[in-house]
Design a protein around this motif. Structure first.
Motif, short mmCIF file in Angstrom:
data_model
loop_
_atom_site.label_atom_id
_atom_site.label_comp_id
_atom_site.label_asym_id
_atom_site.label_seq_id
_atom_site.Cartn_x
_atom_site.Cartn_y
_atom_site.Cartn_z
N VAL A 333 0.89 -1.28 -0.03
CA VAL A 333 0.11 -0.14 0.15
C VAL A 333 0.79 1.29 0.14
N SER A 334 2.00 1.30 0.71
CA SER A 334 2.71 2.41 1.05
C SER A 334 3.48 2.79 -0.38
N ALA A 335 3.97 1.55 -1.06
CA ALA A 335 4.72 1.94 -2.22
C ALA A 335 3.70 2.34 -3.55
N VAL A 336 2.42 1.51 -3.46
CA VAL A 336 1.32 2.22 -4.52
C VAL A 336 1.01 3.69 -4.29
N VAL A 337 0.96 4.01 -3.04
CA VAL A 337 0.23 5.57 -2.81
C VAL A 337 1.57 6.47 -3.33
N LEU A 338 2.73 6.17 -2.98
CA LEU A 338 3.90 6.87 -3.26
C LEU A 338 4.15 6.80 -4.60
N ALA A 339 3.73 5.92 -5.30
CA ALA A 339 3.84 5.79 -7.01
C ALA A 339 2.91 6.46 -7.46
N VAL A 340 1.62 6.52 -7.06
CA VAL A 340 0.72 7.22 -7.71
C VAL A 340 0.68 8.59 -7.39
N VAL A 341 1.07 9.07 -6.22
CA VAL A 341 1.33 10.59 -5.94
C VAL A 341 2.62 11.22 -6.68
N LEU A 378 0.88 19.07 -5.03
CA LEU A 378 0.87 17.97 -5.67
C LEU A 378 2.04 17.91 -6.63
N ALA A 379 2.25 18.83 -7.29
CA ALA A 379 3.43 18.92 -8.73
C ALA A 379 4.70 18.81 -7.65
N ARG A 380 4.73 19.59 -6.66
CA ARG A 380 5.89 19.73 -6.12
C ARG A 380 6.47 18.63 -5.28
N VAL A 381 5.54 17.87 -4.90
CA VAL A 381 5.99 16.68 -4.04
C VAL A 381 6.38 15.71 -4.77
N GLY A 382 5.57 15.67 -6.24
CA GLY A 382 5.91 14.83 -7.05
C GLY A 382 7.34 14.98 -7.70
N HIS A 383 7.62 16.21 -8.00
CA HIS A 383 9.28 16.34 -8.51
C HIS A 383 10.25 16.47 -7.32
N GLY A 384 9.60 16.56 -6.24
CA GLY A 384 10.54 16.50 -4.94
C GLY A 384 10.98 15.21 -4.62
N ALA A 385 10.10 14.02 -5.12
CA ALA A 385 10.70 12.85 -4.87
C ALA A 385 12.16 12.55 -5.78
N VAL A 386 12.29 13.21 -6.82
CA VAL A 386 13.53 12.67 -7.65
C VAL A 386 14.83 13.07 -6.94
N PRO A 387 15.03 14.41 -6.34
CA PRO A 387 16.20 14.71 -5.60
C PRO A 387 16.38 14.05 -4.21
N LEU A 554 3.98 12.08 2.96
CA LEU A 554 4.87 11.12 2.08
C LEU A 554 6.06 10.84 2.78
N LEU A 555 6.51 11.64 3.67
CA LEU A 555 7.51 10.95 4.66
C LEU A 555 6.96 10.03 5.51
N LEU A 556 5.91 9.87 6.15
CA LEU A 556 5.33 9.14 6.77
C LEU A 556 5.19 7.56 6.23
N LEU A 557 4.73 7.93 4.74
CA LEU A 557 4.55 6.53 4.02
C LEU A 557 6.07 6.14 3.87
N LEU A 558 7.04 6.79 3.62
CA LEU A 558 8.42 6.32 3.57
C LEU A 558 8.82 5.58 4.66
N ALA A 559 8.54 6.32 5.74
CA ALA A 559 8.99 5.63 7.20
C ALA A 559 8.03 4.23 7.28
N ALA A 560 6.75 4.35 7.00
CA ALA A 560 5.98 2.97 6.97
C ALA A 560 6.87 1.81 6.19
N LEU A 561 7.33 2.39 4.85
CA LEU A 561 7.92 1.33 4.23
C LEU A 561 9.28 0.82 4.78
N ALA A 562 10.13 1.81 5.27
CA ALA A 562 11.12 1.30 6.19
C ALA A 562 10.83 0.28 7.24
N VAL A 563 9.68 0.70 8.06
CA VAL A 563 9.25 -0.43 9.00
C VAL A 563 8.95 -1.80 8.60
#
Length: 581
Positions: A333-341, A378-387, A554-563
């Motif tokens: 779920v975390s990976a799918v939500v991150l990928a969609v956003v 939404l545009a900024r969080v999407g492009h912010g994932a790259v760096p 998004l950072l929380l989803l990343l943390a959930a993925l780490a867990v």
């Protein structure tokens, strides 16, 4: 302590002190020009004015002489004078240190209370002989451990100060100002400690002496105390690393809540180019981390006793069972939500300004609202994932390569890794920013400089274990060459486990980069980086909380993925030699 390890520790500490002392010259800028601009931005930097400053502070003798003078002053307790206002540095450092020690002490109390709460069920069931399977608190403990301090501080500020008004949001006037910063620091630390102890206890209760004591009529209380004492020495080094983590996390937490501690002092001095104050603040933070490590090491040696001090003491491997449904669903779920956003955001323009729609609420046109300049969140969080994620992958690969090289020199790895571990990513970011300026490259260098020690310690332990294996002794006996043994036996034995360890640390590296961006030490405006977005939205959090909640989510989803990654079954847990959590 072996002579090689001692020399490596001393050498690494000398390097750190040298870097701190040479900060005025490592930046590549004229120190006299920095002083002039710090004192008066309007004054013309004429040759006469710059020469006067050099004569005043003795900068004309060069970096080596200045380094010697600074180190001599440190020995005498003189940290120099501020470049900005001319006041003595030592009183400012001591004032900030007293605030930070108070905050860290309160955070440590929170962490220990949380550790007790997380470990008590496992300890009670194990002492009574009713423990079956894995400890139930591993998941919650890992979830708490994965929360970054700066993100938790932001959420507390939003929920408990802005929305509910239970605690003051800023300042340091009374005990009520201590609660939220202590919780933000103590909860992740308690999650780490709770999981370490909770993971160690089941293996202890499986040892034969527990059954023997139980059959001899020992009470559960006696067994619980003995099991806890048996489990503590291998995890004590991790307690020291958690204490070091408190010093780094305190920088971000002090910034969020405007606490006048040593971390905020260091960050402010870096921003104002007040290098003497920065040198004193960073030196105190590094020494604080080293002191914590030394104290914990002494406590471990005392607990082991003279018979086991020089012997490797590790807990039996804890075997994990099948992966639960939650552990399968959460990463997907975390990976799918991150990928969609991220994918949706990449289709939009992150820098387009709409001044009419400043701080607009979420709508069909702007699904996550807009920021203070009218840019689509939404545009900024999407492009912010790259760096954020791209830099994390690069740092992870570099850390893995360094760990594999240093891991074959166990004594060197121990000393250098311990010293590097005493410098949290935030402190490394301050030093790098002072030397080359803030930016994505500087943040990546800073995180990479402190990300390899856990992997190197893990690799060094596996190398020592592999070299002591009986089948390698047989290979040497039949005349196998060292190159053959290295490439066919030792490298395959350590490459896989260390690579899995590196993958588990990838989300944590991304969060560290986001933390530096949040503090202004990473990507600079108008770059769409998650940590920077969170920092930019804080001044408007009461009017537009969604602008801060989007990158935070998004950072929380990343943390959930780490867990989820960290709770996958593993073959072996080496608690005493690596920072696996």
């Amino acid at each position: 302590m072996r002579a090689g390890a001692l020399l490596s520790r001393v050498g690494a500490l000398v390097v750190v002190l040298g870097v701190i002392g040479l900060l005025p010259w490592l930046s590549g800028r004229d120190p006299a020009l920095s002083i002039l601009r710090a004192r008066s931005a309007e004054q013309e930097p004429t040759a006469e004015a710059l020469d006067a400053i050099r004569r005043e502070l003795g900068l004309g003798a060069g970096p080596v002489s200045a380094l010697g003078d600074w180190l001599g002053g440190v020995v005498r307790g003189d940290l120099g004078r501020s470049w900005v206002n001319g006041s003595e540095v030592l009183p400012s450092v001591l004032s900030g240190l007293s605030v930070s020690l108070t905050l860290m002490g309160a955070a440590l109390v929170v962490a220990l209370l949380l550790t007790v709460a997380l470990c008590t069920p496992t300890l009670v069931r194990g002492a009574r002989g009713t423990l079956r399977g894995n400890a139930s608190t591993g998941g919650p403990a890992a979830a708490l451990a994965a929360l970054p301090e700066f993100l938790l501080a932001t959420l507390f500020l939003l929920a408990l100060s802005v929305w509910l008004g239970w605690f003051p949001p800023y300042g340091w006037q009374g005990p009520q100002h201590l609660v939220l910063p202590a919780l933000a620091l103590g909860i992740p630390a308690g999650g780490i400690l709770g999981r370490l102890v909770d993971d160690a206890l089941p293996a202890v209760f499986e040892e034969r002496w527990v059954g023997l004591w139980r059959s001899s009529g020992c009470t559960p209380g006696v067994i619980a105390r003995a099991a806890l004492r048996r489990a503590m020495p291998p995890v004590l080094p991790q307690f020291g690393m958690v204490a070091v983590g408190l010093t780094g996390g305190a920088v971000a937490v002090e910034t969020v809540f405007a606490v006048p501690g040593i971390g905020r002092t260091a960050l402010g001095s870096a921003e104002s180019q007040d290098l003497p104050l920065l040198q004193g603040s960073v030196l105190v933070l590094v020494l604080l981390g080293l002191t914590a490590g030394v104290l914990v090491g002494g406590a471990r040696r005392r607990m082991l006793g003279p018979g086991l001090r020089d012997a490797a003491l590790s807990l039996p491997a804890r075997t994990t069972g099948t992966v639960g449904i939650a552990n399968r669903v959460v990463p997907v779920v975390s990976a799918v939500v991150l990928a969609v956003v991220i994918g949706w955001g990449l289709l939009l323009e992150p820098l387009q300004l709409d001044t009419v729609a400043r701080l607009a609420s979420p709508s069909w046109g702007h699904p996550l609202g807009t920021d203070s300049l009218g840019r689509d969140v939404l545009a900024r969080v999407g492009h912010g994932a790259v760096p954020t994620l791209g830099a994390a992958v690069l740092v992870c690969v570099c850390s893995y390569v360094v760990a594999m090289v240093i891991g074959f020199a166990p004594s060197l790895a121990a000393g250098v890794a311990e010293t590097a571990n005493a410098v949290p990513p935030v402190i490394a970011g301050i030093l790098v920013a002072a030397a080359i300026g803030p930016g994505t490259v500087g943040a990546s260098i800073a995180v990479a400089a402190v990300s390899w020690p856990p992997l190197a310690s893990h690799a060094a332990a596996l190398v020592q274990e592999a070299r002591a294996a009986m089948h390698l002794s047989a290979q040497r006996a039949i005349g196998s060459s060292p190159f053959w043994i290295l490439t066919r036996h030792v490298l395959p034995a350590i490459a896989g486990p260390v690579a899995r360890h590196a993958v588990l640390r990838l989300p944590g590296i991304a969060l560290a980069l986001a933390a530096l961006g949040f503090l202004g030490l990473g990507a600079q405006p108008p770059a769409p980086e998650w940590g920077l977005m969170l920092a930019e939205s804080l001044p408007y959090v009461e009017r537009a909380p969604w602008a801060a909640l989007a990158p935070a989510a998004l950072l929380l989803l990343l943390a959930a993925l780490a867990v989820s990654l960290s709770t996958l079954p593993v073959r072996r847990v080496s608690i005493g030699v690596s920072r696996d959590v």
